[in-house]
Design a protein around this motif. Structure first.
Motif: not given
Length: 176
Positions: A100-126
């Motif tokens: 469980x992470x308390x996450x601050x989303x820093x990026x505001x532009x998908x072009x600057x984000x870089x490649x989409x991330x992928x890895x094994x597992x499942x995630x849920x965001x609230x």
């Protein structure tokens, strides 16, 4: 991470070859001079054949039953990447099936984000504060506001960007 690597009797060079991360980067990570991206963390865990959580808090003890864990506000282990600031919560119990992470989303532009991330597992965001846009393979981007939640297969490429004037905050649960 160094104690875990040594317990597996791996050299830095062997770890680099198995994880796809340079030996210099591994040395910097072990010495606290470099914060790895989530993709690098997943690669290191895979090379060590352990769950991601063990990279944060390695212990040779296995967890007992009937446990609980506590993280006081602001006291979680922090990993900052170019796109996110992750604060790992309740991480002293290694045998959980999730992080469980308390996450601050820093990026505001998908072009600057870089490649989409992928890895094994499942995630849920609230979403806790602000508004985010979630980009995934196979789907159009979706906007989430405070209280909205999204679950996804982590093997599908994904990215979360903030669409708020201030960085958005989300509770991010990830299986390990």
């Amino acid at each position: 991470m160094k104690a875990l690597r040594l317990s597996k009797e791996l050299t830095i060079a062997q770890m680099a070859a198995a994880s796809g991360t340079s030996a210099a980067s591994i040395s910097r990570i072990e010495n606290g001079r470099l914060s790895p991206t989530y993709d690098v963390i997943v690669g290191l865990a895979s090379a060590l054949e352990v769950e991601v959580s063990e990279l944060f808090y390695y212990s040779e003890r296995r967890s007992p039953s009937g446990w609980r864990t506590l993280t006081r506000a602001g006291d979680g282990h922090v990993v900052e990447t170019p796109n996110y600031r992750f604060e790992l919560l309740c991480s002293d119990m290694l045998s959980k099936d999730f992080l469980i992470f308390a996450t601050t989303v820093l990026n505001t532009d998908i072009e600057e984000f870089g490649e989409l991330q992928q890895h094994v597992g499942q995630e849920q965001l609230v979403v806790q504060e602000g508004e985010v846009e979630v980009w995934t393979e196979h789907y159009e981007p979706v906007r989430l506001q405070v209280g909205d939640s999204l679950a996804l297969d982590s093997q599908m490429g994904h990215a979360v960007i903030s669409k708020s004037p201030e960085p958005a905050k989300i509770l991010w649960v990830s299986s390990v």
